[in-house]
Write a protein that holds these residues in place. Sequence first.
Motif, PDB file in Angstrom:
ATOM      1  N   VAL A  88      16.061  -2.165   4.518  1.00 12.34           N
ATOM      2  CA  VAL A  88      15.288  -1.296   3.638  1.00 12.34           C
ATOM      3  C   VAL A  88      14.553  -2.175   2.637  1.00 12.34           C
ATOM      4  CG1 VAL A  88      15.376   0.574   1.948  1.00 12.34           C
ATOM      5  CG2 VAL A  88      16.949   0.584   3.893  1.00 12.34           C
ATOM      6  N   THR A  89      13.245  -1.982   2.526  1.00 12.98           N
ATOM      7  CA  THR A  89      12.454  -2.766   1.588  1.00 12.98           C
ATOM      8  C   THR A  89      12.555  -2.198   0.178  1.00 12.98           C
ATOM      9  OG1 THR A  89      10.455  -1.439   1.959  1.00 12.98           O
ATOM     10  CG2 THR A  89      10.811  -3.338   3.408  1.00 12.98           C
ATOM     11  N   GLY A  90      12.074  -2.969  -0.784  1.00 10.80           N
ATOM     12  CA  GLY A  90      12.121  -2.523  -2.171  1.00 10.80           C
ATOM     13  C   GLY A  90      11.337  -1.257  -2.424  1.00 10.80           C
ATOM     14  N   ASP A  91      10.304  -0.986  -1.600  1.00  8.90           N
ATOM     15  CA  ASP A  91       9.554   0.267  -1.752  1.00  8.90           C
ATOM     16  C   ASP A  91      10.088   1.366  -0.837  1.00  8.90           C
ATOM     17  OD1 ASP A  91       8.712  -0.788   0.633  1.00  8.90           O
ATOM     18  OD2 ASP A  91       6.559  -0.768   0.148  1.00  8.90           O
ATOM     19  N   ARG A  92      11.343   1.206  -0.377  1.00  9.23           N
ATOM     20  CA  ARG A  92      12.112   2.222   0.342  1.00  9.23           C
ATOM     21  C   ARG A  92      11.553   2.530   1.718  1.00  9.23           C
ATOM     22  NH1 ARG A  92      13.601   7.280  -3.272  1.00  9.23           N
ATOM     23  NH2 ARG A  92      14.715   7.715  -1.335  1.00  9.23           N
ATOM     24  N   HIS A  93      11.031   1.523   2.380  1.00  4.94           N
ATOM     25  CA  HIS A  93      10.617   1.699   3.768  1.00  4.94           C
ATOM     26  C   HIS A  93      11.678   1.092   4.683  1.00  4.94           C
ATOM     27  CE1 HIS A  93       6.349   3.182   3.923  1.00  4.94           C
ATOM     28  NE2 HIS A  93       6.627   3.169   2.629  1.00  4.94           N
ATOM     29  N   LEU A  94      12.016   1.832   5.736  1.00 13.23           N
ATOM     30  CA  LEU A  94      12.935   1.331   6.744  1.00 13.23           C
ATOM     31  C   LEU A  94      12.140   0.460   7.701  1.00 13.23           C
ATOM     32  CD1 LEU A  94      15.922   1.599   7.490  1.00 13.23           C
ATOM     33  CD2 LEU A  94      15.283   3.443   9.037  1.00 13.23           C
ATOM     34  N   THR A  95      12.553  -0.782   7.841  1.00 17.02           N
ATOM     35  CA  THR A  95      11.758  -1.792   8.528  1.00 17.02           C
ATOM     36  C   THR A  95      12.623  -2.535   9.533  1.00 17.02           C
ATOM     37  OG1 THR A  95      10.462  -2.058   6.500  1.00 17.02           O
ATOM     38  CG2 THR A  95      10.257  -3.803   8.143  1.00 17.02           C
ATOM     39  N   SER A  96      12.019  -2.974  10.632  1.00 12.23           N
ATOM     40  CA  SER A  96      12.747  -3.793  11.600  1.00 12.23           C
ATOM     41  C   SER A  96      11.875  -4.955  12.031  1.00 12.23           C
ATOM     42  CB  SER A  96      13.179  -2.965  12.815  1.00 12.23           C
ATOM     43  OG  SER A  96      12.059  -2.552  13.580  1.00 12.23           O
ATOM     44  N   ARG A  97      12.562  -6.009  12.467  1.00  5.47           N
ATOM     45  CA  ARG A  97      11.865  -7.216  12.917  1.00  5.47           C
ATOM     46  C   ARG A  97      12.669  -7.842  14.048  1.00  5.47           C
ATOM     47  NH1 ARG A  97       8.457 -10.508   9.988  1.00  5.47           N
ATOM     48  NH2 ARG A  97       9.061  -9.491   8.044  1.00  5.47           N
ATOM     49  N   ASP A  98      12.019  -8.106  15.181  1.00  6.14           N
ATOM     50  CA  ASP A  98      12.682  -8.767  16.300  1.00  6.14           C
ATOM     51  C   ASP A  98      12.645 -10.263  16.050  1.00  6.14           C
ATOM     52  OD1 ASP A  98      13.690  -9.756  18.641  1.00  6.14           O
ATOM     53  OD2 ASP A  98      12.353  -8.623  19.966  1.00  6.14           O
ATOM     54  N   LEU A  99      13.804 -10.850  15.770  1.00 10.14           N
ATOM     55  CA  LEU A  99      13.843 -12.262  15.404  1.00 10.14           C
ATOM     56  C   LEU A  99      13.649 -13.183  16.598  1.00 10.14           C
ATOM     57  CD1 LEU A  99      16.658 -12.314  12.707  1.00 10.14           C
ATOM     58  CD2 LEU A  99      14.208 -11.906  12.456  1.00 10.14           C
ATOM     59  N   LYS A 100      13.659 -12.630  17.815  1.00 11.11           N
ATOM     60  CA  LYS A 100      13.313 -13.437  18.982  1.00 11.11           C
ATOM     61  C   LYS A 100      11.804 -13.552  19.156  1.00 11.11           C
ATOM     62  CE  LYS A 100      17.547 -12.869  21.688  1.00 11.11           C
ATOM     63  NZ  LYS A 100      18.146 -12.391  22.963  1.00 11.11           N
ATOM     64  N   GLN A 101      11.060 -12.808  18.357  1.00 10.73           N
ATOM     65  CA  GLN A 101       9.598 -12.885  18.355  1.00 10.73           C
ATOM     66  C   GLN A 101       9.133 -13.151  16.928  1.00 10.73           C
ATOM     67  OE1 GLN A 101       7.653  -9.651  20.476  1.00 10.73           O
ATOM     68  NE2 GLN A 101       9.487  -9.288  21.704  1.00 10.73           N
ATOM     69  N   PRO A 102       9.309 -14.378  16.439  1.00 12.33           N
ATOM     70  CA  PRO A 102       9.056 -14.674  15.025  1.00 12.33           C
ATOM     71  C   PRO A 102       7.615 -14.456  14.586  1.00 12.33           C
ATOM     72  CG  PRO A 102       9.423 -16.691  16.290  1.00 12.33           C
ATOM     73  CD  PRO A 102       9.794 -15.553  17.183  1.00 12.33           C
ATOM     74  N   SER A 103       6.674 -14.452  15.528  1.00 17.10           N
ATOM     75  CA  SER A 103       5.282 -14.246  15.137  1.00 17.10           C
ATOM     76  C   SER A 103       4.903 -12.774  15.045  1.00 17.10           C
ATOM     77  CB  SER A 103       4.352 -14.937  16.143  1.00 17.10           C
ATOM     78  OG  SER A 103       4.503 -14.385  17.441  1.00 17.10           O
ATOM     79  N   ALA A 104       5.792 -11.883  15.490  1.00 22.56           N
ATOM     80  CA  ALA A 104       5.479 -10.454  15.487  1.00 22.56           C
ATOM     81  C   ALA A 104       5.610  -9.882  14.078  1.00 22.56           C
ATOM     82  CB  ALA A 104       6.408  -9.718  16.444  1.00 22.56           C
ATOM     83  N   ALA A 105       4.726  -8.948  13.764  1.00 22.58           N
ATOM     84  CA  ALA A 105       4.781  -8.289  12.462  1.00 22.58           C
ATOM     85  C   ALA A 105       5.960  -7.324  12.413  1.00 22.58           C
ATOM     86  CB  ALA A 105       3.478  -7.533  12.210  1.00 22.58           C
TER      87      ALA A 105
END
Length: 311
Positions: free
Chosen positions: A101-118
Amino acid sequence: MAAYSVADGAEVARQVATLPDGGSSDSLCAGAWLSAAGERQAFNDDFTLLAGTVPGPGNKGKTATAFSVSGGSPVSTGPGATASDDRAPVFQSGTSTLWYVTGDRHLTSRDLKQPSAAPADHGTAPGQSFLLAGDRPWVRAPLEVTPDQAAVAPGGTVAVGSNLLWRRTDPAASFAEQNVEPAVLGPSLNGRAPVPGSEAMPACAARLWFDDLSLLCNARNTLLRVTFAPDHSRVDKVETLIPEEQGLIPGAVLSPDGRSLAFLREWAGTVDLYRLDLSAGAAPVRIASLAAGAPTGSGGVGRDVRVIAWQ
């Protein structure tokens, strides 16, 4: 983190990670009574990464990241990382996708096997922390229950956290969950009604679900299997899986085939790893003593030792 052979207790691997200054993995430092899912989601699919946070740019706020289990270095946060105050990083089970959860309360995900992906934005999170059930977050927990204590049933409609049972009225909704008032597993507490059939249960904390109707519950010095009616309106059966004995039983995990448990027993400064076959009349079998390499809690007992998974 160490791996042990279930057959003979031999240590087969060990990794040591020292986190950098300001680095933290809150999901493993939250307390003694965590659910199996809460502990497992601290790690990615192959146990090479540990979810956590590091200070944001200029030491302002926190940035969600993951640490290498081999050494403790944080991975690159990738594009789109800001100084927002990220919270509650966990891995989606069986993946290397980090949710937070970001500071502005957005639920966010990131695939760490794709480090260049947003990072992927999953909308506004109604709470500051959550537990993942598959790719569906349970982001509101009732009253004093924290998400890392909650165990969600496989069907995704009910959960138990600590000794409270609650359900989602609309399990298909991703971010508009509403929880009904929880019921107590055990004697009536703080004016809340007990789940019928559970009134005589000892105090226990949810650990994991065997299936949609059968829950493993951690009492202080034993493990209980609690079986619910099909609509979870009552408890049909409570079984004691191991004899009550001196020592603390802080956690357990299922074998891949669901036929056995591995659990820890703490007593007099020692921590032992046990196996229990889930067959009638089976007795616990000690696999290994972890006392020599186990960290200890403030009381001198290995309260910081977790049993995370049976691979």
